[in-house]
Motif scaffolding. Structure first.
Motif, PDB file in Angstrom:
ATOM      1  N   LEU A 256     -36.110  -5.932  44.708  1.00 46.48           N
ATOM      2  CA  LEU A 256     -35.219  -6.351  43.514  1.00 46.48           C
ATOM      3  C   LEU A 256     -35.330  -7.215  44.167  1.00 46.48           C
ATOM      4  O   LEU A 256     -35.902  -8.526  43.900  1.00 46.48           O
ATOM      5  CB  LEU A 256     -34.988  -5.760  42.719  1.00 46.48           C
ATOM      6  N   LEU A 257     -34.175  -7.884  44.988  1.00 45.05           N
ATOM      7  CA  LEU A 257     -33.354  -8.889  44.865  1.00 45.05           C
ATOM      8  C   LEU A 257     -34.298  -8.516  47.165  1.00 45.05           C
ATOM      9  O   LEU A 257     -33.673  -9.956  47.238  1.00 45.05           O
ATOM     10  CB  LEU A 257     -32.336  -8.794  45.747  1.00 45.05           C
ATOM     11  N   ASN A 258     -34.216  -8.805  48.017  1.00 43.18           N
ATOM     12  CA  ASN A 258     -34.309  -8.828  49.248  1.00 43.18           C
ATOM     13  C   ASN A 258     -33.401  -9.434  50.002  1.00 43.18           C
ATOM     14  O   ASN A 258     -33.516 -10.532  50.711  1.00 43.18           O
ATOM     15  CB  ASN A 258     -36.266  -9.399  48.877  1.00 43.18           C
TER      16      ASN A 258
ATOM     17  N   LEU B 147     -38.793 -12.810  39.027  1.00 45.31           N
ATOM     18  CA  LEU B 147     -37.239 -12.748  38.559  1.00 45.31           C
ATOM     19  C   LEU B 147     -36.525 -13.930  38.864  1.00 45.31           C
ATOM     20  O   LEU B 147     -36.103 -14.733  39.569  1.00 45.31           O
ATOM     21  CB  LEU B 147     -36.384 -11.766  39.743  1.00 45.31           C
ATOM     22  N   SER B 149     -33.022 -15.828  38.503  1.00 41.92           N
ATOM     23  CA  SER B 149     -31.522 -15.783  37.398  1.00 41.92           C
ATOM     24  C   SER B 149     -31.005 -17.060  37.351  1.00 41.92           C
ATOM     25  O   SER B 149     -31.274 -17.297  38.754  1.00 41.92           O
ATOM     26  CB  SER B 149     -30.667 -14.160  38.231  1.00 41.92           C
ATOM     27  N   LEU B 153     -35.662 -19.488  40.021  1.00 42.29           N
ATOM     28  CA  LEU B 153     -36.438 -17.979  40.388  1.00 42.29           C
ATOM     29  C   LEU B 153     -35.777 -17.590  42.394  1.00 42.29           C
ATOM     30  O   LEU B 153     -35.398 -17.688  43.073  1.00 42.29           O
ATOM     31  CB  LEU B 153     -37.663 -18.162  41.258  1.00 42.29           C
ATOM     32  N   LEU B 154     -35.641 -15.864  41.863  1.00 43.85           N
ATOM     33  CA  LEU B 154     -34.954 -15.644  42.857  1.00 43.85           C
ATOM     34  C   LEU B 154     -36.595 -14.902  44.252  1.00 43.85           C
ATOM     35  O   LEU B 154     -37.180 -14.129  44.117  1.00 43.85           O
ATOM     36  CB  LEU B 154     -34.515 -14.247  42.178  1.00 43.85           C
ATOM     37  N   ALA B 160     -38.317 -11.053  47.498  1.00 42.32           N
ATOM     38  CA  ALA B 160     -37.408 -10.389  45.854  1.00 42.32           C
ATOM     39  C   ALA B 160     -38.621 -10.517  44.915  1.00 42.32           C
ATOM     40  O   ALA B 160     -39.237 -10.760  44.928  1.00 42.32           O
ATOM     41  CB  ALA B 160     -36.778 -11.658  45.557  1.00 42.32           C
ATOM     42  N   GLY B 161     -38.585  -9.577  43.953  1.00 37.38           N
ATOM     43  CA  GLY B 161     -38.951  -9.316  43.504  1.00 37.38           C
ATOM     44  C   GLY B 161     -40.782  -8.421  43.285  1.00 37.38           C
ATOM     45  O   GLY B 161     -41.234  -8.023  42.101  1.00 37.38           O
TER      46      GLY B 161
END
Lengths: 319, 319
Positions: A256-258, B147, B149, B153-154, B160-161
């Motif tokens: 999800l976050l890498n 994502l 937050s 974008l992350l 990520a994502g």
């Protein structure tokens, strides 16, 4: 003279304090016991008088500080500077922390929860190498987490970073949160003992851990790891299971976050490379290929000081 | 006159364009076919001439635009404005998109990957209600994610994502990424058909879906949902399994990020409330209590336009 920071790490047994430079170097540190009597009403006054006392001791004025940052258990409202539901402090009702501490010290004040603050500390001056993408997992009595992305803590609506409550085994052990199979039920200090007891029941081979459990001796996660390192068969099996779930959770967090680093801290992480190597094996099994290549698992480096350092960094926004 | 945005949604079969106000209202839109011949070397020149042609058509000048934003498949380097490894475009080598488009149009250019751009679109003008905390999952041929937050974008280090590659069943179906049990292997359009074929083998009751599969008829995820809605026993079982894994993934995403909304889009989401209700049931089973209370699952609202709208929003940083 350059202005300083004050970091406060509020815990259920001690309150740790430090005075730091704006670059995060600790210049003074001290601690006091946490007095949780009378519904925790002594805590904030104790913090205020301890800070004022030490400022006098070091002959320093409020104007010499950028601000005070604090990490607290419970549910923290960042904007309002309040805490509610910190049961290990006996704080059941809303506590006006920011208001009281700013009034009592004449120094600006910022607050976040303890896991987030430890994450900031490890990110800034520890294993996170001041990277903008760092995840922190703390393995203690429970399992907590703090996530930094784009250089900022992720808070979500209220409770981002609940790494300990990621479901690693649907229909697994019952968690204090009411769900089943949360990471915390396997990988916290108490979770590890639970796995040991569970596995011991069906274990038939020769094992000191099995013997100790059967004798009714008190077992800790530390003992489990120590025995596993000495090749105890049951101990090794327990550690393998715990690291499997930790590796799975790290992989899903990574997918999800890498982040650049997933930093593992807390009491259980004292098991060191023995733990990290095994978690990393399962992380690599479950991580998306790009994530496997770019995200690195590391042990925390600051130990107890992560809290005060990260807390202090909250005040940097006042610069 | 207020300056405008241009959004470009680059896909394997069509390239969609739109001219929008800075508030995200689409004023003009058009599309062209994607010409992937000759290693995709026609794509960027086609984009440039299509933009220039339409600017002439609408009698507009480059100075009237804040910028162009584009969503692209493949691995996007945001800073450099390049793309590599977009196999459905035949882009195997590094493509200097930003450089060429800025030169060809005299308008500033920003790029991100297609799932991120769709997430930005749904966040800005769709189900995300312009909230700072929004996760987007797209269920198509694959499963993608974006994502947001702290309003951003992350990206993590690189990837990520990758919601589609969260492991929902260790040792489950083999994924194209090389891992086993990725969400994508169950909840993408192809994954759903795979679950149907798998379940059909052991299914003994009466079912039209079973019949169709046994007859060798071509099955799509749409057919599976349609039959399930008509109470087909096998269809219902397949949908239940798919929604179980989707709910588990949404819960673990929620436990980490606690977004205001998890928005579900892509072709499979055409199954609508029938899908959402079942995913939500499992989400609630697996989500941490605070997350269950504060994170809401929603269907995407913009459909095909999410891409151009979100892409256009990338250019807002040039304002």
């Amino acid at each position: 003279m350059d202005k300083k920071l004050i970091g406060v790490d509020l815990g259920g047994t001690t309150i740790k304090f430090a005075i730091l430079t704006a670059e995060g170097e600790i210049q003074q540190k001290w601690s006091i016991e946490t007095n949780i009597l009378d519904e925790g009403t002594h805590i904030v006054p104790d913090i205020i008088s301890s800070i004022n006392h030490h400022l006098k001791l070091y002959n320093m004025q409020p104007e010499q500080f950028i601000g005070i940052g604090m990490g607290s258990p419970g549910t923290v409202d960042l904007e309002a500077g309040t805490v509610i539901g910190a049961y290990n402090l006996n704080w059941k009702t809303l506590q006006q922390i920011k208001k009281e501490i700013e009034k009592g010290t004449s120094i600006r004040f910022a607050i976040d929860n303890d896991a987030n603050v430890a994450a900031l500390g490890e990110r800034w001056k520890g294993a996170g190498e001041n990277d903008n993408e760092v995840a922190f997992i703390t393995l203690g009595t429970g399992v907590g987490g703090g996530l930094v992305s784009n250089g900022k803590l992720l808070h979500g609506v209220k409770a981002a970073g609940e790494v300990g409550h990621m479901i690693v085994k649907p229909n697994g052990y019952l968690c204090t949160c009411g769900n089943h199979g949360c990471l915390e039920t396997y990988a916290s200090a108490t979770g590890i003992v639970r796995v040991a007891r569970d596995f011991a029941e069906e274990f038939a081979g020769s094992s000191k851990l099995k013997q100790m459990l059967d004798d009714g001796q008190e077992i800790t996660s530390k003992i489990v790891f120590e025995l596993a390192k000495k090749n105890d068969l049951l101990g090794k099996r327990v550690v393998e299971q715990v690291c499997y779930y930790l590796g799975l959770a790290c992989a899903n967090l990574g997918n999800l976050l890498n982040p650049s680093y997933i930093v593992i801290g807390g009491g259980v992480s004292a098991a060191g490379e023995f733990l990290l190597k095994r978690v990393d094996k399962y992380f690599r099994e479950f991580a998306f290929p790009v994530v496997e290549k770019t995200t690195t698992l590391k042990l925390a480096q600051l130990g107890n000081e992560a809290g005060v350092i990260g807390a202090a960094s909250l005040a940097l926004t006042f610069e």
